[in-house]
Design an enzyme around this catalytic site. Structure first.
Site, PDB file in Angstrom:
ATOM      1  N   HIS A 100      89.930  21.615  10.106  1.00 34.17           N
ATOM      2  CA  HIS A 100      91.347  21.887   9.851  1.00 34.17           C
ATOM      3  C   HIS A 100      92.126  20.800  10.595  1.00 34.17           C
ATOM      4  O   HIS A 100      91.690  20.357  11.661  1.00 34.17           O
ATOM      5  CB  HIS A 100      91.794  23.213  10.453  1.00 34.17           C
ATOM      6  CG  HIS A 100      91.056  24.425  10.001  1.00 34.17           C
ATOM      7  ND1 HIS A 100      89.859  24.811  10.535  1.00 34.17           N
ATOM      8  CD2 HIS A 100      91.383  25.378   9.099  1.00 34.17           C
ATOM      9  CE1 HIS A 100      89.461  25.930   9.969  1.00 34.17           C
ATOM     10  NE2 HIS A 100      90.365  26.304   9.086  1.00 34.17           N
ATOM     11  N   ASP A 103      92.400  21.425  14.241  1.00 32.38           N
ATOM     12  CA  ASP A 103      91.174  21.365  15.065  1.00 32.38           C
ATOM     13  C   ASP A 103      91.043  19.998  15.709  1.00 32.38           C
ATOM     14  O   ASP A 103      90.596  19.885  16.847  1.00 32.38           O
ATOM     15  CB  ASP A 103      89.886  21.544  14.249  1.00 32.38           C
ATOM     16  CG  ASP A 103      89.863  22.777  13.393  1.00 32.38           C
ATOM     17  OD1 ASP A 103      90.554  23.740  13.735  1.00 32.38           O
ATOM     18  OD2 ASP A 103      89.137  22.769  12.377  1.00 32.38           O
TER      19      ASP A 103
HETATM   20  C1  XLS Z   1      88.000  32.218   8.219  1.00 33.22           C
HETATM   21  C2  XLS Z   1      87.570  31.149   7.337  1.00 33.22           C
HETATM   22  C3  XLS Z   1      87.991  29.762   7.758  1.00 33.22           C
HETATM   23  C4  XLS Z   1      87.839  28.815   6.610  1.00 33.22           C
HETATM   24  C5  XLS Z   1      88.581  27.537   6.730  1.00 33.22           C
HETATM   25  O1  XLS Z   1      87.561  33.337   8.140  1.00 33.22           O
HETATM   26  O2  XLS Z   1      86.195  31.251   7.172  1.00 33.22           O
HETATM   27  O3  XLS Z   1      87.275  29.354   8.876  1.00 33.22           O
HETATM   28  O4  XLS Z   1      86.504  28.517   6.375  1.00 33.22           O
HETATM   29  O5  XLS Z   1      89.945  27.724   6.872  1.00 33.22           O
END
Ligand code: XLS
Ligand code: NI
Ligand code: NI
Length: 438
Positions: A100, A103
């Site tokens: 993201h 991140d």
């Molecule tokens: C959350 C999601 C997230 C997605 C990406 O539950 O799994 O981590 O994979 O935004």
């Protein structure tokens, strides 16, 4: 160059007899199975958020895992995370990563500052990608952590928030394209509602579709050739999320004419939260021509939330790989470990044990899925089970040449019919024979 994981060597394949905890027992990247290396079949990816950012906080306690990587200043921490992440991928022989925007670079006080920070870290990541020969599986925007998104992002009740979300997606797309990302994900964490008493569901969904359309058009205009994915999840953090499960998302995409632009990123633990199996969600995506990518993890049968555990259940991995192979395997998608070590697994080596456990489990899953296919008994059974649709009245039904009158005539002539055994237990024991028989 000093290392962030100095006690960890390069993890190598040592075979199933090895007792070395820092070795692969089943994942042999260059081993060829059905004409393709395991590396290319599985396309493993590291999730940046869990691996580099998750510090083990939960509702009742603070972090247990230090992810500052020896720095204090937020941008220095971000740079060290980037460097540590490539060292980790290198040591684990993982070719891809997913992130993201927030991140990789911490959010600044203004959008402009956040964007500058992103550019700075993206420069570093670009260098590291070249140095270590790593690839970006997909990028995404975090439209759920900041409090401005408490009522949703693309489905917010406020236009300013929508505009902010769009700006964030635009920048995340630019970074994804710049880093050669093979995909871009929409996961609608806050795209849902808590109560219908304050919610205009129709407008929220129309707006979400508009954001997706704009994102696709913009991305294509700047040269993005990768795949777009939606990652379904029924709840958490919102009580009800619009992208509930694969079927719901497909209906949404078809309603708004977006079904040619998106595929599914199926997550194991999201499937179970929606009261489905991982295999079910993969099958629904596949039969609708929308299988794309996978977030591999697992939940806990006794817990009702997204625990994001590393997948180690070989049955699950086998059935998942069976579906993935049947869907034609990964093209632009891959297998992202959307998983984290437990809060109490807080030593630096635990993240390596975690990845090794998941990679070995999926390597076994891949091998076992091909064993099932080569064995042929399961597929043969299914084929046979539906064989009455190959000829006679069945063929008429399938070809669309039957009608209610003809079917009634046929049924009247028969008088009565008997259904055949589904033989579930027999089939389950065949699976065990394939997995554990000699
Ligand atoms: C959350 C999601 C997230 C997605 C990406 O539950 O799994 O981590 O994979 O935004
Ligand atoms: Ni996920
Ligand atoms: Ni998840």
């Amino acid at each position: 160059m000093s290392e962030f994981y100095p006690t960890i060597p390069k993890i190598r394949y040592e075979g199933s007899k090895s007792k070395n905890p820092l070795a692969f027992r089943f994942y042999n990247p260059e081993e060829v199975i059905a004409g393709k290396t395991m590396r290319d079949h599985l396309k493993f990816a590291m999730s940046y958020w869990h691996t580099m950012c998750a510090e083990g906080t939960d509702m009742f306690g603070s972090g247990t895992i230090n992810k500052k990587f020896g720095a204090v200043d937020v941008m220095e921490v971000a740079k060290n995370k980037a460097k540590a992440s490539f060292e980790l991928m290198d040591k684990l022989d993982i070719d891809y990563f997913c992130f993201h925007d927030r991140d990789i670079a911490p959010e600044g006080d203004t959008l402009a500052e956040s964007n500058e920070r992103l550019d700075e870290i993206a420069n570093l990541i670009e260098e590291l990608m070249k140095k270590y020969n790593k690839k970006l599986l997909w990028g995404t925007a975090n439209l759920f952590s900041n409090k401005r998104y408490m009522n949703g992002a693309g489905t917010s009740c406020e236009a300013d928030v929508f505009a902010f979300a769009a700006a964030q997606v635009k920048k995340a797309l630019e970074i994804t394209v710049r880093l050669g990302g093979e995909g871009y994900v929409f996961w609608g964490g806050r795209e849902g509602y808590e109560t219908l008493l304050n919610t205009d569901m129709a407008l929220e969904q129309d707006n979400m579709a508009k954001l997706m359309r704009m994102a696709v058009d913009y991305a294509r205009s700047i040269g993005f050739t990768g795949d777009f994915y939606i990652e379904p999840k029924p709840k958490e953090p919102m009580k009800h999320q619009y992208d509930f499960d694969v079927s719901t998302v497909i209906a949404f995409l078809r309603k708004y004419g977006l079904d040619k632009d998106f595929k599914m990123n199926v997550e194991a633990n999201h499937a179970t939260l929606a009261m489905h199996t991982f295999q079910h969600e993969l099958r629904v995506a596949s039969v609708n021509g929308m299988f794309g990518s996978v977030d591999a993890n697992r939940g806990d049968l006794l817990l009702g939330w997204d625990t994001d555990q590393f997948p180690t259940d070989v049955y699950d991995c086998t059935f998942a790989m069976y579906e993935i192979i049947k869907a034609g395997g990964f093209t632009k998608g891959g297998l992202n470990f959307d998983a984290k070590a437990r809060r109490a697994s807080n030593a630096p080596e635990d993240v390596f044990y975690s990845y090794i456990s998941g990679m070995d489990a999926f390597a076994l899953g891949l091998k076992m899925a091909y064993k099932m296919i080569d064995d042929g008994r399961i597929e043969g059974f299914v084929k046979d089970r539906y064989s009455s649709f190959k000829t006679g009245i069945g063929a008429m039904i399938v070809s669309g040449n039957a009608d209610m009158v003809k079917l009634e005539e046929y049924a009247l002539a028969k008088g009565d019919v008997q259904a055949l055994s589904g033989r579930q237990e027999y089939l389950e024991s065949i699976v065990n024979d394939i997995l554990f028989g000699q």
